[in-house]
Design an enzyme around this catalytic site. Sequence first.
Site, PDB file in Angstrom:
ATOM      1  N   ARG A 104      -2.538  -3.672 -24.863  1.00 18.09           N
ATOM      2  CA  ARG A 104      -3.459  -2.532 -24.862  1.00 18.09           C
ATOM      3  C   ARG A 104      -2.670  -1.235 -24.990  1.00 18.09           C
ATOM      4  NH1 ARG A 104      -7.399  -0.887 -19.817  1.00 18.09           N
ATOM      5  NH2 ARG A 104      -5.469  -0.019 -19.023  1.00 18.09           N
ATOM      6  N   THR A 108      -5.103   4.972 -26.287  1.00 15.26           N
ATOM      7  CA  THR A 108      -6.425   4.694 -26.877  1.00 15.26           C
ATOM      8  C   THR A 108      -7.169   3.598 -26.107  1.00 15.26           C
ATOM      9  OG1 THR A 108      -5.606   2.934 -28.318  1.00 15.26           O
ATOM     10  CG2 THR A 108      -5.487   5.200 -29.170  1.00 15.26           C
ATOM     11  N   ASP A 200      -0.896  -3.185 -12.755  1.00 18.38           N
ATOM     12  CA  ASP A 200      -0.733  -3.840 -14.052  1.00 18.38           C
ATOM     13  C   ASP A 200      -0.201  -5.254 -13.819  1.00 18.38           C
ATOM     14  OD1 ASP A 200       0.568  -4.823 -16.465  1.00 18.38           O
ATOM     15  OD2 ASP A 200       0.184  -2.831 -17.297  1.00 18.38           O
ATOM     16  N   ASP A 203       3.066  -6.328 -15.726  1.00 18.12           N
ATOM     17  CA  ASP A 203       4.281  -5.702 -15.182  1.00 18.12           C
ATOM     18  C   ASP A 203       4.629  -6.291 -13.820  1.00 18.12           C
ATOM     19  OD1 ASP A 203       4.648  -4.090 -17.373  1.00 18.12           O
ATOM     20  OD2 ASP A 203       3.586  -2.377 -16.514  1.00 18.12           O
TER      21      ASP A 203
HETATM   22  C1  PRP Z   1      -3.698  -5.948 -19.523  1.00 15.81           C
HETATM   23  C2  PRP Z   1      -4.471  -7.138 -18.971  1.00 15.81           C
HETATM   24  C3  PRP Z   1      -5.506  -7.373 -20.031  1.00 15.81           C
HETATM   25  C4  PRP Z   1      -5.815  -5.978 -20.507  1.00 15.81           C
HETATM   26  C5  PRP Z   1      -7.069  -5.509 -19.827  1.00 15.81           C
HETATM   27  O1  PRP Z   1      -2.766  -6.410 -20.437  1.00 15.81           O
HETATM   28  O2  PRP Z   1      -3.681  -8.257 -18.701  1.00 15.81           O
HETATM   29  O3  PRP Z   1      -5.038  -8.178 -21.106  1.00 15.81           O
HETATM   30  O4  PRP Z   1      -4.699  -5.151 -20.139  1.00 15.81           O
HETATM   31  O5  PRP Z   1      -7.470  -4.286 -20.334  1.00 15.81           O
HETATM   32  P1  PRP Z   1      -8.806  -4.085 -21.162  1.00 15.81           P
HETATM   33  O6  PRP Z   1      -9.884  -4.888 -20.512  1.00 15.81           O
HETATM   34  O7  PRP Z   1      -9.060  -2.610 -21.026  1.00 15.81           O
HETATM   35  O8  PRP Z   1      -8.545  -4.477 -22.592  1.00 15.81           O
HETATM   36  P2  PRP Z   1      -1.710  -5.465 -21.169  1.00 15.81           P
HETATM   37  O9  PRP Z   1      -2.268  -4.943 -22.456  1.00 15.81           O
HETATM   38  O10 PRP Z   1      -1.210  -4.411 -20.212  1.00 15.81           O
HETATM   39  O11 PRP Z   1      -0.562  -6.469 -21.573  1.00 15.81           O
HETATM   40  P3  PRP Z   1       0.415  -7.330 -20.643  1.00 15.81           P
HETATM   41  O12 PRP Z   1      -0.381  -8.458 -20.057  1.00 15.81           O
HETATM   42  O13 PRP Z   1       1.449  -7.796 -21.599  1.00 15.81           O
HETATM   43  O14 PRP Z   1       0.972  -6.411 -19.582  1.00 15.81           O
END
Ligand code: PRP
Length: 210
Positions: A104, A108, A200, A203
């Site tokens: 994500r 944005t 997160d 992380d």
């Molecule tokens: C986080 C989480 C979801 C997403 C949720 O992942 O694990 O996949 O964000 O957000 P949303 O509902 O607003 O789309 P991230 O993109 O941070 O990736 P990661 O798991 O690699 O940290």
Amino acid sequence: MTTLHVVDHVLLAHRLAELRDVATPSARFRKLLAEIGAILTLEATRSLPARTTRITTPLTAMEHRVLAAPEPVLVAVLRAGLGLMEGGMQVLPEAPVGHVGLVRDEHTLKPSQYMLRMPPEVRTRGAILFDPMLATGGSAAAAVQRVKEAGAPHIRFVCVVAAPEGVARLAKAHPDVPVYTAALDERLDHRGFILPGLGDAGDRCFGTEG
Ligand code: PRP
């Protein structure tokens, strides 16, 4: 409208309290995530179709309930979904495994895909998707879309904490997909983080910084 299942179990709540805690280190976070994944997978598979077969115990023969079809495919939404799916693999050890890589954008809040690997069984067995966070719902909706495009006839979505905004968005995009979560939290903050949430998850799992 998506069927939302907020799983109510004190053993789940107990683990979620520690998972949310800012002081919980990565190794413990991953262990808790796997245990939570196992409990949620049990709930998410409660309605899998069953059939009756005849078995023989050391003492007698009897009719017994067993799964009517092979286990569904387990799909992790990378990265954080890996930790949650670990528990799913313990519950369904024979299940084939797929991966959807989504990240994500922090400004944005839109997800972009960087990988997709799906076993062919998804076309007949359906899938259970794992991602700890359902925030805006953009990643979940995109992941479900990819798994549908891969041919899954039915999909269940398993997460740990869900924001009302994400539940609504996934329900609008994919009303046929039931959601199983350990908690329905209050709302998103201005950065799109779930409140009170757990930070997160990716992380915290892997010791990186967002
Ligand atoms: C986080 C989480 C979801 C997403 C949720 O992942 O694990 O996949 O964000 O957000 P949303 O509902 O607003 O789309 P991230 O993109 O941070 O990736 P990661 O798991 O690699 O940290």
